[in-house]
Structure formats: structure tokens, C-alpha cells
Design a protein around this motif. Structure first.
Motif, PDB file in Angstrom:
ATOM      1  N   THR A 100      -9.774   3.581 -10.739  1.00  0.00           N
ATOM      2  CA  THR A 100     -10.524   2.703 -11.641  1.00  0.00           C
ATOM      3  C   THR A 100     -10.855   1.406 -10.921  1.00  0.00           C
ATOM      4  O   THR A 100     -10.062   0.875 -10.136  1.00  0.00           O
ATOM      5  N   SER A 101     -12.022   0.871 -11.172  1.00  0.00           N
ATOM      6  CA  SER A 101     -12.440  -0.389 -10.552  1.00  0.00           C
ATOM      7  C   SER A 101     -11.546  -1.536 -10.981  1.00  0.00           C
ATOM      8  O   SER A 101     -11.301  -2.476 -10.225  1.00  0.00           O
ATOM      9  N   ALA A 102     -11.052  -1.488 -12.211  1.00  0.00           N
ATOM     10  CA  ALA A 102     -10.221  -2.578 -12.726  1.00  0.00           C
ATOM     11  C   ALA A 102      -8.889  -2.667 -12.016  1.00  0.00           C
ATOM     12  O   ALA A 102      -8.201  -3.690 -12.090  1.00  0.00           O
ATOM     13  N   GLY A 103      -8.509  -1.604 -11.316  1.00  0.00           N
ATOM     14  CA  GLY A 103      -7.199  -1.589 -10.683  1.00  0.00           C
ATOM     15  C   GLY A 103      -7.188  -2.042  -9.238  1.00  0.00           C
ATOM     16  O   GLY A 103      -6.141  -1.974  -8.578  1.00  0.00           O
ATOM     17  N   LEU A 104      -8.323  -2.526  -8.713  1.00  0.00           N
ATOM     18  CA  LEU A 104      -8.390  -2.863  -7.297  1.00  0.00           C
ATOM     19  C   LEU A 104      -7.419  -3.975  -6.915  1.00  0.00           C
ATOM     20  O   LEU A 104      -6.738  -3.900  -5.889  1.00  0.00           O
ATOM     21  N   TRP A 105      -7.385  -5.036  -7.709  1.00  0.00           N
ATOM     22  CA  TRP A 105      -6.493  -6.155  -7.362  1.00  0.00           C
ATOM     23  C   TRP A 105      -5.029  -5.737  -7.475  1.00  0.00           C
ATOM     24  O   TRP A 105      -4.193  -6.168  -6.674  1.00  0.00           O
ATOM     25  N   TRP A 106      -4.722  -4.900  -8.459  1.00  0.00           N
ATOM     26  CA  TRP A 106      -3.351  -4.390  -8.561  1.00  0.00           C
ATOM     27  C   TRP A 106      -3.024  -3.494  -7.374  1.00  0.00           C
ATOM     28  O   TRP A 106      -1.895  -3.517  -6.852  1.00  0.00           O
ATOM     29  N   ALA A 107      -4.004  -2.700  -6.935  1.00  0.00           N
ATOM     30  CA  ALA A 107      -3.795  -1.855  -5.758  1.00  0.00           C
ATOM     31  C   ALA A 107      -3.555  -2.714  -4.515  1.00  0.00           C
ATOM     32  O   ALA A 107      -2.728  -2.381  -3.656  1.00  0.00           O
ATOM     33  N   LEU A 108      -4.274  -3.828  -4.426  1.00  0.00           N
ATOM     34  CA  LEU A 108      -4.069  -4.751  -3.312  1.00  0.00           C
ATOM     35  C   LEU A 108      -2.640  -5.288  -3.329  1.00  0.00           C
ATOM     36  O   LEU A 108      -1.978  -5.402  -2.287  1.00  0.00           O
ATOM     37  N   GLY A 109      -2.148  -5.603  -4.528  1.00  0.00           N
ATOM     38  CA  GLY A 109      -0.772  -6.065  -4.657  1.00  0.00           C
ATOM     39  C   GLY A 109       0.230  -4.998  -4.248  1.00  0.00           C
ATOM     40  O   GLY A 109       1.259  -5.298  -3.625  1.00  0.00           O
ATOM     41  N   CYS A 110      -0.070  -3.738  -4.572  1.00  0.00           N
ATOM     42  CA  CYS A 110       0.814  -2.641  -4.168  1.00  0.00           C
ATOM     43  C   CYS A 110       0.886  -2.528  -2.651  1.00  0.00           C
ATOM     44  O   CYS A 110       1.952  -2.226  -2.084  1.00  0.00           O
ATOM     45  N   GLN A 111      -0.231  -2.781  -1.972  1.00  0.00           N
ATOM     46  CA  GLN A 111      -0.226  -2.738  -0.515  1.00  0.00           C
ATOM     47  C   GLN A 111       0.585  -3.882   0.083  1.00  0.00           C
ATOM     48  O   GLN A 111       1.186  -3.737   1.148  1.00  0.00           O
ATOM     49  N   VAL A 112       0.606  -5.021  -0.587  1.00  0.00           N
ATOM     50  CA  VAL A 112       1.467  -6.119  -0.140  1.00  0.00           C
ATOM     51  C   VAL A 112       2.933  -5.702  -0.230  1.00  0.00           C
ATOM     52  O   VAL A 112       3.725  -5.921   0.697  1.00  0.00           O
ATOM     53  N   VAL A 113       3.307  -5.095  -1.356  1.00  0.00           N
ATOM     54  CA  VAL A 113       4.680  -4.596  -1.518  1.00  0.00           C
ATOM     55  C   VAL A 113       4.999  -3.566  -0.443  1.00  0.00           C
ATOM     56  O   VAL A 113       6.081  -3.562   0.150  1.00  0.00           O
ATOM     57  N   PHE A 114       4.044  -2.690  -0.179  1.00  0.00           N
ATOM     58  CA  PHE A 114       4.214  -1.679   0.866  1.00  0.00           C
ATOM     59  C   PHE A 114       4.465  -2.339   2.227  1.00  0.00           C
ATOM     60  O   PHE A 114       5.345  -1.926   2.984  1.00  0.00           O
ATOM     61  N   GLY A 115       3.695  -3.380   2.554  1.00  0.00           N
ATOM     62  CA  GLY A 115       3.852  -4.062   3.830  1.00  0.00           C
ATOM     63  C   GLY A 115       5.208  -4.725   3.976  1.00  0.00           C
ATOM     64  O   GLY A 115       5.836  -4.653   5.039  1.00  0.00           O
ATOM     65  N   VAL A 116       5.678  -5.363   2.911  1.00  0.00           N
ATOM     66  CA  VAL A 116       6.999  -6.006   2.953  1.00  0.00           C
ATOM     67  C   VAL A 116       8.085  -4.959   3.144  1.00  0.00           C
ATOM     68  O   VAL A 116       9.041  -5.152   3.919  1.00  0.00           O
ATOM     69  N   SER A 117       7.960  -3.830   2.486  1.00  0.00           N
ATOM     70  CA  SER A 117       8.978  -2.789   2.587  1.00  0.00           C
ATOM     71  C   SER A 117       9.025  -2.181   3.986  1.00  0.00           C
ATOM     72  O   SER A 117      10.100  -1.903   4.528  1.00  0.00           O
ATOM     73  N   THR A 118       7.856  -1.984   4.606  1.00  0.00           N
ATOM     74  CA  THR A 118       7.848  -1.432   5.959  1.00  0.00           C
ATOM     75  C   THR A 118       8.428  -2.424   6.964  1.00  0.00           C
ATOM     76  O   THR A 118       8.933  -2.016   8.020  1.00  0.00           O
ATOM     77  N   ALA A 119       8.368  -3.724   6.642  1.00  0.00           N
ATOM     78  CA  ALA A 119       8.976  -4.729   7.526  1.00  0.00           C
ATOM     79  C   ALA A 119      10.489  -4.559   7.586  1.00  0.00           C
ATOM     80  O   ALA A 119      11.126  -4.957   8.570  1.00  0.00           O
ATOM     81  N   VAL A 120      11.083  -3.999   6.550  1.00  0.00           N
ATOM     82  CA  VAL A 120      12.520  -3.708   6.547  1.00  0.00           C
ATOM     83  C   VAL A 120      12.782  -2.356   7.191  1.00  0.00           C
ATOM     84  O   VAL A 120      13.754  -2.176   7.937  1.00  0.00           O
ATOM     85  N   CYS A 121      11.894  -1.398   6.948  1.00  0.00           N
ATOM     86  CA  CYS A 121      12.127  -0.022   7.389  1.00  0.00           C
ATOM     87  C   CYS A 121      12.066   0.114   8.906  1.00  0.00           C
ATOM     88  O   CYS A 121      12.910   0.796   9.505  1.00  0.00           O
ATOM     89  N   TYR A 122      11.092  -0.524   9.552  1.00  0.00           N
ATOM     90  CA  TYR A 122      10.921  -0.300  10.991  1.00  0.00           C
ATOM     91  C   TYR A 122      12.140  -0.718  11.807  1.00  0.00           C
ATOM     92  O   TYR A 122      12.664   0.094  12.592  1.00  0.00           O
ATOM     93  N   PRO A 123      12.621  -1.964  11.708  1.00  0.00           N
ATOM     94  CA  PRO A 123      13.784  -2.318  12.540  1.00  0.00           C
ATOM     95  C   PRO A 123      15.033  -1.519  12.182  1.00  0.00           C
ATOM     96  O   PRO A 123      15.849  -1.212  13.056  1.00  0.00           O
ATOM     97  N   ALA A 124      15.199  -1.181  10.891  1.00  0.00           N
ATOM     98  CA  ALA A 124      16.358  -0.370  10.511  1.00  0.00           C
ATOM     99  C   ALA A 124      16.276   1.013  11.146  1.00  0.00           C
ATOM    100  O   ALA A 124      17.274   1.549  11.639  1.00  0.00           O
ATOM    101  N   THR A 125      15.086   1.604  11.173  1.00  0.00           N
ATOM    102  CA  THR A 125      14.895   2.924  11.773  1.00  0.00           C
ATOM    103  C   THR A 125      15.141   2.884  13.270  1.00  0.00           C
ATOM    104  O   THR A 125      15.798   3.770  13.834  1.00  0.00           O
TER     105      THR A 125
END
Length: 423
Positions: A106-131
């Protein structure tokens, strides 16, 4: 050389380690899902007729938080048990990608999707060094080189499989289905981690700013890695970025689908180089890895000279093989030269330093090309590759760093780093 070759275990022996086998399968699933994302995002946004700026925004929303928080992720991974961090991070990444897939319908969900990608980026910042820091906890010390080779090889294989899998899923339903598959891959990867060793901290690590200072101090104690980090950052900005940004338009003049073929061949070379690096014994692995970087200058050199698609294809295979071998050899040397309680921090600091200037390169390359042209910039990129390799091998600690046995994950005493720094 014969003694080193005889001591090198086989791929079958490494695969036979139960904990590593499950860890590798988990990483294989997650890496394949990651390889889906760029193509799936592009197809999803294009299907909905959204401006191209949204794709750049989505990719930046995932990348920038990762760069900003990667160092803190390294501190956390050295202070806490690594397995729970990886599992929680995988679950968060999976939920974020599943939510993104749903919101992009949905077009209305673009900004929320952008926020989800921010959460994704923060989480991968923890995952990479731990891995990165977890690998010595699930594989025996003498199996580290081949374990890194298998992980590196699958990174190349995932780059080959990801876009094809995205196209299949898009044909079956919609591009968002591919993003949902990425989310599911993270959740499945987290399930496979259950029951593996916790990878607990060896010592009582520092937290917050003290941990960051400690990580910087430890990185400086490995002068060869400091040199690699600086050189890598400049290669990415001055060689990789111009080739990636300016290459497609130049290649398209001779072949409409040529650029996609070149990217696939690079991934195939990366897979091959990773596997070879895991089996070929080198007394001075980082010196050999540095010389392999010379292949990175071949594609921009040929493209600047107006070469046809055939020579460019061969150059991409060689460049991918050089990068694949380089990654395996450097990662193994870092794991062998670092105390376990500092491993994740050092990996995080080195990664941040290496990628710090890549976004700047993406911005500067097209701007400079407007004034001097694309081909002169590619000539400079090829020349800079030679300069970079010269800067790497001119460092005596790097030239003389020899293959050494890795420290055991539970050891807190003197490690191979002592002999490496003594050269």
C-alpha cells in the motif's frame, strides 16, 4: 609449504563438526535471504510506480543505522553471550522484513516501511560482529581457515541465487513475496541456532564509551589491520564506487544485459576465490591476499580502455576471486591474531572504517564524471588499485605476518597476536 599443506583439514572434516554445520546452515539461509532484498525492493517499488528516490531511501535507511551502531554492536557482542544476540537480532530482522513486505503493498505504508528498514539496519549492526566473533566458538581452531572459506563461498553463491530467486517469487505472486521470504529466512535461521554453544564472554568486557575506547586501542595494536582498514576504505570510495555507478551506462552501449552478466560473474569468482583460499596454504597469507587485490583494477582499466564484453567478463571473474580470497584470508588472520574478548569489537571497528567513505564515493563519482568524464575517472580507479596494493605491502608487519594457530575461545593468555606484532 608441504607441512602446512599436510596440516590443512578437508572441507569434509569441517562439515563434520556438528555445531559448525548447524551454524553454517543458519548463515546460508540468512545470506540467501539478504541477497533477495535489493532486487525485491526495486521490483516492489517499481510495481507500485513509486519514484526512484524511494529505493535509495530504503537502502540508505538500512545501511546508515548499521554503520552508526556497528561499533556499539561489537562492544555488546564481546560483553554478552553471542548466541542470544544473534538469535534476537535474527528475529527482529525477520519481523522487520515481513512487516516491510506487508506495508509495501500500500502507498500509505511507505514511511512505515522506511521505519522498518531502520530497525532492520540497527539489528544487523548487532548481528554482524556477534556472528564474526562467534565462529571460533563453534569450530575447532585448526578448522578456522576452511570455515571462513565456506562462509565466504556462500556469500558469493547467495549473490548468484538471490536475484534469480527473487524473479521466481515475483512471477509466482509479487515482489513483496520475495521480501517476505527474506523475513522468513531470518526466523528460520534463528530457530537453527537453538542448542548451539552460547559463545559467552571470555572476560568482563567494558561497556559504552569505555568499550569503544578499548576496541580502538585493540585495533591500533594490530598495525597491519589498521593499514588494511584505511586502504580498504579508499579502494571502496575510489575504485568500487566509480565502477558501480559509472559502469552500467558504459557497458550498456555494447550489451543491454551485459552489466547483469558482469555482476553474476563477479559473484561466481568470489565463490571460487573463497574456496581456493581455504585450501591453499600460504606462509604469509595477508601478503598474498593483498597482491590478489590487484585484480580489482582490471575491470575499471578495461572499461576505461573501451574493451568488449568478453575481456570484461574474464576481468570480473578474476576480481571476484581476488576479493573472495582476500576476505577469507583477512578474516582468518584477524581471528587468529586477536584475543576472543576483543574479537567482535575489532571486527566492528574495522568494518566501520572500511565502509565509512563508500557512500561518499557513490555521491562523488557521478558529480566528478560531469566535469572530467567517466573514462578518466575509471583510469584513476585502476591506477589507485596499484597504489593501494603498494601501500599495503610496504608495511613490514603486514608483509611478515605468517600463518599461525588461532587462540582457543576459552584462552585469555598469550596468543598468536604476540608473535605477529613482534615482526
Amino acid at each position: 609449504m608441504d607441512r602446512l599443506a599436510a596440516a590443512r583439514p578437508s572441507f569434509r572434516a569441517v562439515w563434520g563438526e556438528r555445531f559448525f554445520r548447524r551454524f553454517l546452515i543458519s548463515r546460508v539461509i540468512s545470506l540467501t535471504g539478504d541477497a533477495i532484498v535489493p532486487t525485491a525492493l526495486a521490483l516492489s517499488l517499481n510495481q507500485q510506480k513509486h519514484p526512484a528516490g524511494w529505493l535509495g531511501g530504503m537502502l540508505a535507511a538500512a545501511l546508515l543505522p548499521k554503520v552508526l551502531f556497528l561499533s556499539f554492536g561489537g562492544v555488546a557482542a564481546d560483553r554478552l553471550a553471542k548466541l542470544p544476540l544473534m538469535a534476537v537480532s535474527s528475529v527482529v530482522c525477520g519481523v522487520a522484513q515481513l512487516a516491510t513486505a506487508m506495508l509495501l503493498t500500500t502507498s500509505a505504508g511507505l514511511w512505515w516501511a522506511l521505519g522498518c528498514q531502520v530497525v532492520f539496519g540497527v539489528s544487523t549492526a548487532v548481528c554482524y560482529p556477534a556472528t564474526f566473533g562467534y565462529l571460533p566458538h563453534c569450530v575447532s581452531p585448526d578448522h578456522l581457515p576452511i570455515a571462513n572459506a565456506l562462509l565466504g563461498a556462500w556469500s558469493g553463491a547467495a549473490s548468484l541465487i538471490g536475484p534469480a530467486l527473487t524473479a521466481v517469487l515475483a512471477a509466482l505472486g509479487s515482489p513483496s513475496l520475495a521480501l517476505a521470504a527474506d523475513g522468513a529466512s531470518f526466523l528460520l535461521g534463528a530457530v537453527l541456532l537453538v542448542g548451539l554453544p552460547r559463545g559467552g564472554p571470555v572476560g568482563r568486557g567494558s561497556r559504552g564509551l569505555s568499550g569503544l575506547r578499548e576496541g580502538w586501542t585493540e585495533l591500533r595494536r594490530l598495525p597491519w589491520l589498521m593499514r588494511i582498514t584505511v586502504v580498504d576504505s579508499l579502494i571502496l570510495m575510489l575504485v568500487t564506487a566509480p565502477f558501480i555507478v559509472l559502469g552500467p551506462a558504459l557497458v550498456e552501449r555494447t550489451s543491454h544485459d551485459g552489466w547483469a552478466l558482469l555482476m553474476l560473474l563477479f559473484a561466481a569468482g568470489e565463490l571460487l576465490g573463497s574456496l581456493v583460499a581455504g585450501r591453499v596454504p600460504l606462509r604469509r597469507p595477508i601478503f598474498g591476499a593483498s597482491l590478489g587485490l590487484l585484480a580489482m583494477g582490471l575491470p575499471p582499466l578495461l572499461l576505461a580502455g573501451g574493451a568488449g564484453l568478453g575481456p570484461l567478463c574474464a576481468a570480473q571473474v578474476f576480481a571476484g576471486a581476488g576479493i573472495g580470497a582476500y576476505g577469507v584470508l583477512v578474516n582468518t588472520a584477524v581471528q587468529q591474531s586477536t584475543l576472543p574478548e576483543h574479537l567482535s569489537k575489532i571486527a566492528a571497528f574495522s568494518a566501520v572504517g572500511s565502509f565509512a567513505f563508500l557512500p561518499l564515493g557513490y555521491v562523488l563519482a557521478p558529480l566528478l564524471a560531469m566535469f572530467v568524464g567517466s573514462r578518466p575517472l575509471l583510469w584513476v580507479a585502476a591506477a589507485w588499485t596499484v597504489v593501494s596494493v603498494g601501500a599495503l605491502v610496504s608495511g613490514r608487519p603486514l608483509r611478515e605476518l605468517r600463518a599461525a594457530g588461532p587462540p582457543h575461545p576459552t584462552s585469555t593468555g598469550r596468543t598468536a597476536a604476540g608473535s605477529a606484532r613482534g615482526n
